[in-house]
Design an enzyme around this catalytic site. Structure first.
Site, PDB file in Angstrom:
ATOM      1  N   GLU A  58      75.656  24.931  42.548  1.00 36.09           N
ATOM      2  CA  GLU A  58      74.557  24.398  41.738  1.00 36.09           C
ATOM      3  C   GLU A  58      73.589  23.590  42.599  1.00 36.09           C
ATOM      4  O   GLU A  58      72.364  23.742  42.475  1.00 36.09           O
ATOM      5  CB  GLU A  58      75.101  23.527  40.611  1.00 36.09           C
ATOM      6  CG  GLU A  58      73.995  23.012  39.691  1.00 36.09           C
ATOM      7  CD  GLU A  58      74.457  21.892  38.785  1.00 36.09           C
ATOM      8  OE1 GLU A  58      74.075  21.895  37.598  1.00 36.09           O
ATOM      9  OE2 GLU A  58      75.183  20.996  39.262  1.00 36.09           O
ATOM     10  N   ARG A 190      69.155   9.892  32.521  1.00 36.90           N
ATOM     11  CA  ARG A 190      68.709   9.475  31.188  1.00 36.90           C
ATOM     12  C   ARG A 190      69.751   9.774  30.122  1.00 36.90           C
ATOM     13  O   ARG A 190      69.843   9.074  29.105  1.00 36.90           O
ATOM     14  CB  ARG A 190      67.400  10.176  30.822  1.00 36.90           C
ATOM     15  CG  ARG A 190      67.557  11.679  30.665  1.00 36.90           C
ATOM     16  CD  ARG A 190      66.404  12.368  29.966  1.00 36.90           C
ATOM     17  NE  ARG A 190      66.681  13.797  29.832  1.00 36.90           N
ATOM     18  CZ  ARG A 190      67.291  14.340  28.786  1.00 36.90           C
ATOM     19  NH1 ARG A 190      67.695  13.591  27.772  1.00 36.90           N
ATOM     20  NH2 ARG A 190      67.524  15.635  28.739  1.00 36.90           N
TER      21      ARG A 190
END
Length: 288
Positions: A58, A190
């Site tokens: 990834e 976040r």
């Protein structure tokens, strides 16, 4: 990795029930920070087995600026498959394929992958082409030439592109810091799925710090993880309790075996995790 277990317990103790877009409620709280001295070890969770090759794949996918899951699927990394699959199921070409059958089509059919494997302008696009600007290339050069800068920042949060993304960036901004010949990284996240996602995030940004340190002649220092909304999905609570009963083991080491001239030319086999002896994996469903 006692810090991670402490984080899980903190959410169970202090979190409140909260609704969200997935339809699966969470136990959620806001604001927390953990720190890992990655000069001494590589912070790969030992209280459950983590697929570190998927983490490496990834991260290299981000670094290449890629936004299509074909590279990931070709390298047996399936962590992003649910989002394009969900989009595909809403298309007129959906024929009842399972998620596994969808991934097989992505792997075997380049045209299908081109049409249904793209996630929109997600992380790789923003890191390497933020409105035409290569942030990753810039920050590497800035660390080399101006290491005391307070502007060593890469942002994945691009308001113009958020609506076009399959999933807006959860790990939205990271900053580097140089001191005493060491490179540290702080990530602002976040939104954090603490059971499934955060172990990947910790290892991924620590790996990124190791890589950038190699290209800038520095040693890895600390990885600091700062959270906004951190949560445990209610269908992960039993798995979390299982994990909290386990005792952390000695952490592994990371070896980078090859440094290509271009950062985007890294391959998965260029990295080796040494002395990784985790407890068995604990499975859980991802909320899409």
């Amino acid at each position: 990795m006692k810090q991670y277990l402490t984080l899980l317990q903190y959410i169970l103790t202090n979190g409140k029930l909260k609704h969200n877009r997935t339809g699966i409620d969470t136990i959620s709280t806001f604001g927390y920070q953990t720190s890992y001295d990655i000069s001494e070890y590589f912070p790969l969770l030992t209280t459950k087995k983590v697929n570190y090759k998927a983490i490496i794949a990834e991260l290299l996918w981000f670094i290449k600026g890629d936004t299509n899951i074909k590279y990931l699927v070709d390298n047996n990394c399936n962590i992003w498959n649910d989002w394009p699959y969900d989009t595909y199921k809403k298309s007129p070409n959906y024929q009842g394929e399972s998620l596994q059958e969808f991934a097989k089509k992505i792997k075997e059919d380049p045209e299908f992958a081109k049409k249904y494997g793209n996630l929109g302008p997600v992380y790789g696009k923003q890191w390497r082409n933020f409105n035409g600007y290569d942030q990753l290339k810039w920050v590497i050069n800035e660390i080399k030439t101006n290491p005391d800068s307070r502007r060593l920042i890469v942002s994945a949060w691009n308001p113009n592109d958020v609506s076009k993304m399959a999933l807006p960036p959860c790990h939205s901004l990271f900053q580097f810091y140089v001191q005493d010949g060491k490179l540290s990284c702080q990530l602002y996240q976040r939104s954090a799925d603490v059971f499934l996602g955060v172990p990947f995030n910790i290892a991924s940004y620590s790996l990124l710090t190791y890589i950038i340190a190699k290209y800038t002649g520095l040693k890895p220092g600390k990885f600091i993880h700062t959270f906004g909304d951190l949560h445990i999905y209610i269908n992960h609570i039993e798995q979390v309790k299982t994990q909290l009963q386990r005792t952390p083991k000695k952490l592994p080491k990371l070896i980078i075996k090859r440094i290509p001239e271009r950062i985007e030319d890294f391959e998965i086999d260029d990295f080796e995790i040494v002395d990784y002896d985790p407890e068995p994996a604990i499975k859980a469903e991802v909320a899409v």
